[in-house]
Design an enzyme around this catalytic site. Structure first.
Site, mmCIF file in Angstrom:
data_model
loop_
_atom_site.group_PDB
_atom_site.id
_atom_site.type_symbol
_atom_site.label_atom_id
_atom_site.label_comp_id
_atom_site.label_asym_id
_atom_site.label_seq_id
_atom_site.Cartn_x
_atom_site.Cartn_y
_atom_site.Cartn_z
ATOM 1 N N THR A 116 -11.074 -3.008 1.560
ATOM 2 C CA THR A 116 -11.409 -4.424 1.447
ATOM 3 C C THR A 116 -10.131 -5.189 1.115
ATOM 4 O O THR A 116 -9.032 -4.629 1.196
ATOM 5 C CB THR A 116 -12.471 -4.592 0.346
ATOM 6 O OG1 THR A 116 -12.950 -5.928 0.366
ATOM 7 C CG2 THR A 116 -11.894 -4.299 -1.027
ATOM 8 N N ASP A 134 -12.404 -21.709 5.824
ATOM 9 C CA ASP A 134 -13.050 -20.818 4.852
ATOM 10 C C ASP A 134 -13.004 -19.366 5.301
ATOM 11 O O ASP A 134 -12.997 -18.447 4.509
ATOM 12 C CB ASP A 134 -14.525 -21.221 4.678
ATOM 13 C CG ASP A 134 -14.731 -22.206 3.519
ATOM 14 O OD1 ASP A 134 -15.813 -22.827 3.454
ATOM 15 O OD2 ASP A 134 -13.814 -22.351 2.689
ATOM 16 N N TRP A 167 -7.648 -23.827 -0.904
ATOM 17 C CA TRP A 167 -7.979 -24.005 0.517
ATOM 18 C C TRP A 167 -9.478 -23.810 0.727
ATOM 19 O O TRP A 167 -10.104 -22.970 0.061
ATOM 20 C CB TRP A 167 -7.253 -22.958 1.364
ATOM 21 C CG TRP A 167 -5.759 -23.057 1.347
ATOM 22 C CD1 TRP A 167 -5.004 -23.983 0.697
ATOM 23 C CD2 TRP A 167 -4.857 -22.172 2.002
ATOM 24 N NE1 TRP A 167 -3.677 -23.715 0.896
ATOM 25 C CE2 TRP A 167 -3.557 -22.621 1.703
ATOM 26 C CE3 TRP A 167 -5.013 -21.044 2.813
ATOM 27 C CZ2 TRP A 167 -2.416 -21.973 2.194
ATOM 28 C CZ3 TRP A 167 -3.894 -20.393 3.297
ATOM 29 C CH2 TRP A 167 -2.596 -20.870 2.989
ATOM 30 N N ARG A 219 0.641 -20.159 -6.978
ATOM 31 C CA ARG A 219 0.469 -21.624 -7.064
ATOM 32 C C ARG A 219 0.116 -22.048 -8.479
ATOM 33 O O ARG A 219 0.627 -23.025 -8.998
ATOM 34 C CB ARG A 219 -0.607 -22.082 -6.076
ATOM 35 C CG ARG A 219 -0.530 -23.586 -5.815
ATOM 36 C CD ARG A 219 -1.406 -24.052 -4.686
ATOM 37 N NE ARG A 219 -1.256 -23.235 -3.500
ATOM 38 C CZ ARG A 219 -2.297 -22.857 -2.759
ATOM 39 N NH1 ARG A 219 -3.532 -23.217 -3.079
ATOM 40 N NH2 ARG A 219 -2.125 -22.131 -1.694
ATOM 41 N N TYR A 234 -6.139 -9.379 14.592
ATOM 42 C CA TYR A 234 -5.821 -8.276 13.676
ATOM 43 C C TYR A 234 -6.972 -7.270 13.661
ATOM 44 O O TYR A 234 -6.750 -6.057 13.743
ATOM 45 C CB TYR A 234 -5.607 -8.847 12.267
ATOM 46 C CG TYR A 234 -5.309 -7.823 11.207
ATOM 47 C CD1 TYR A 234 -6.285 -7.443 10.278
ATOM 48 C CD2 TYR A 234 -4.059 -7.224 11.120
ATOM 49 C CE1 TYR A 234 -6.013 -6.505 9.300
ATOM 50 C CE2 TYR A 234 -3.776 -6.286 10.135
ATOM 51 C CZ TYR A 234 -4.760 -5.938 9.223
ATOM 52 O OH TYR A 234 -4.495 -4.992 8.244
ATOM 53 N N LYS A 255 -6.867 -3.245 14.642
ATOM 54 C CA LYS A 255 -7.231 -2.214 13.656
ATOM 55 C C LYS A 255 -8.430 -1.394 14.136
ATOM 56 O O LYS A 255 -8.531 -0.204 13.877
ATOM 57 C CB LYS A 255 -7.506 -2.864 12.291
ATOM 58 C CG LYS A 255 -6.239 -3.308 11.562
ATOM 59 C CD LYS A 255 -5.325 -2.108 11.260
ATOM 60 C CE LYS A 255 -4.036 -2.492 10.581
ATOM 61 N NZ LYS A 255 -3.184 -1.314 10.289
ATOM 62 N N LEU A 257 -7.007 -6.416 -0.571
ATOM 63 C CA LEU A 257 -6.192 -5.694 -1.559
ATOM 64 C C LEU A 257 -5.292 -6.648 -2.337
ATOM 65 O O LEU A 257 -4.970 -7.737 -1.861
ATOM 66 C CB LEU A 257 -5.310 -4.663 -0.852
ATOM 67 C CG LEU A 257 -6.069 -3.584 -0.080
ATOM 68 C CD1 LEU A 257 -5.089 -2.757 0.764
ATOM 69 C CD2 LEU A 257 -6.853 -2.687 -1.024
ATOM 70 N N VAL A 272 0.837 -1.215 0.000
ATOM 71 C CA VAL A 272 0.000 0.000 0.000
ATOM 72 C C VAL A 272 0.867 1.260 0.000
ATOM 73 O O VAL A 272 0.628 2.193 -0.778
ATOM 74 C CB VAL A 272 -0.949 0.001 1.224
ATOM 75 C CG1 VAL A 272 -1.712 1.327 1.306
ATOM 76 C CG2 VAL A 272 -1.912 -1.169 1.158
ATOM 77 N N GLY A 273 1.882 1.272 0.839
ATOM 78 C CA GLY A 273 2.750 2.460 0.916
ATOM 79 C C GLY A 273 3.368 2.804 -0.432
ATOM 80 O O GLY A 273 3.369 3.972 -0.855
#
Ligand code: GFB
Length: 301
Positions: free
Chosen positions: A151, A256, A189, A174, A123, A127, A153, A2-3
């Site tokens: 959302t 999930d 996954w 992958r 997390y 935040k 990224l 992001v930076g």
């Protein structure tokens, strides 16, 4: 990730002086280093894009690490910004701060209205604390500190750690190597049924500069596309971009996570902004960057 996108956007906009620090140059978990930086540089505007981040598996494996490091970075940076007279601060979080079963699409008002998604609760709590700190400093001291909650990224400079990355770079990598090795199947996954929204990081940078242009702004705002895909649809899109034609096999023994996580984009639209990079085009551009990062050995893991 992001930076770097914010720096690209600022350079394009012709910003006066852009101050950046890598983690090696400035450890935001050390209050004395943060104070020294703010005391010597006296920035006018701060975009807080730092974070100990990762995909679902990393969040499940390292909850204490995710919480303590993100809390420390937020407290040190927001308090030092206030003490050293920063005029404007924009703190970045994530839409995983919202309740697991929030009404979809997720509005900003859903915050703290229900239990969080267990796989990334640590997390999310860190935040939420950062978002609330900015809100309280603004309320108590009148400083222009506010937050944006993007959302999921993706884009250039993403993290490609085989176990700890987010889903989009994880699958891109992958499928790429499965194609190189002519593997008949690739594992997905979970069930592939959860739905996710993906915003290209250059769209986020554009939204950040747009937000900073306002003298009136909400305490926090969601930044997304308002469109989601299932993880299986995402996998099929990535396989097609990469040119992988084998089978995609879900592994339901893997988590999930949140069933659905789509943002309500009406507040940002009311401020005159909407995302511009379509997912398929964004994945194509990101794959091209991934290849060049492989060739220049600049892949982050
Ligand atoms: O990006 P991700 O790991 O995290 O996406 P979240 C996880 C979803 O993709 C789950 C599926 O449904 C996984 O089962 N998935 C399928 C995979 N294949 C893979 C794979 O190879 N790698 C990964 N990582 N997932 C994150 C939070 O939640 O959202 C972060 O953990 C942050 O803290 C981010 O908030 C925005 O989307 O579930």
């Amino acid at each position: 990730m992001v930076g770097s996108a914010v720096v690209r956007a600022l350079e394009q906009a012709g910003a006066a002086q852009i101050l950046t620090r890598t983690r090696d140059q400035l450890d935001l978990e050390r209050q004395e280093q943060v104070d020294d930086f703010f005391a010597s540089e006296r920035p006018e505007v701060v975009v807080f894009a730092a974070g100990r981040v990762g995909g679902i598996q990393a969040n499940q494996a390292f909850p204490a690490d995710f919480m303590v490091r993100n809390l420390a970075m937020a407290i040190h940076s927001i308090d030092a910004a206030f003490r050293f007279g920063v005029q404007r601060m924009l703190y970045l979080g994530s839409t995983c701060i919202y309740p697991r079963d929030a009404e979809q699409p997720i509005r900003e008002s859903a915050l703290l209205t229900g239990p969080l998604e267990p796989t990334n609760e640590a997390y999310a709590l860190a935040k939420i604390a950062g978002l609330k700190l900015c809100q309280y400093y603004r309320r108590q001291f009148g400083v222009a500190f506010h937050s944006a909650m993007p959302t999921n990224l993706y884009g250039p400079g993403d993290n490609y750690h085989p176990e700890h990355s987010h889903v989009l770079p994880g699958l891109l990598q992958r499928f790429h190597w499965a194609k190189q090795a002519h593997l008949p199947t690739v594992e997905l996954w979970g069930t592939g049924q959860p739905r996710r929204e993906f915003l290209h990081v250059d769209d986020l940078a554009d939204a950040i500069l747009h937000l900073l242009s306002f003298s009136e702004f909400p305490d926090w705002v969601n930044v997304g596309t308002g469109e989601d895909v299932s993880i299986r649809e995402l996998a099929e899109m990535i396989a097609e971009v990469v040119g992988y034609h084998g089978a995609i096999v879900p592994n339901p023994s893997k988590p999930d996570g949140t069933p659905v996580k789509r943002t309500d984009t009406s507040l940002m639209r009311s401020l005159g902004w909407r995302a511009g990079i379509p997912l398929r085009e964004g994945i194509q551009r990101t794959y091209e960057t991934y290849i060049s990062e492989l060739e220049t050995a600049t892949i982050r893991r």
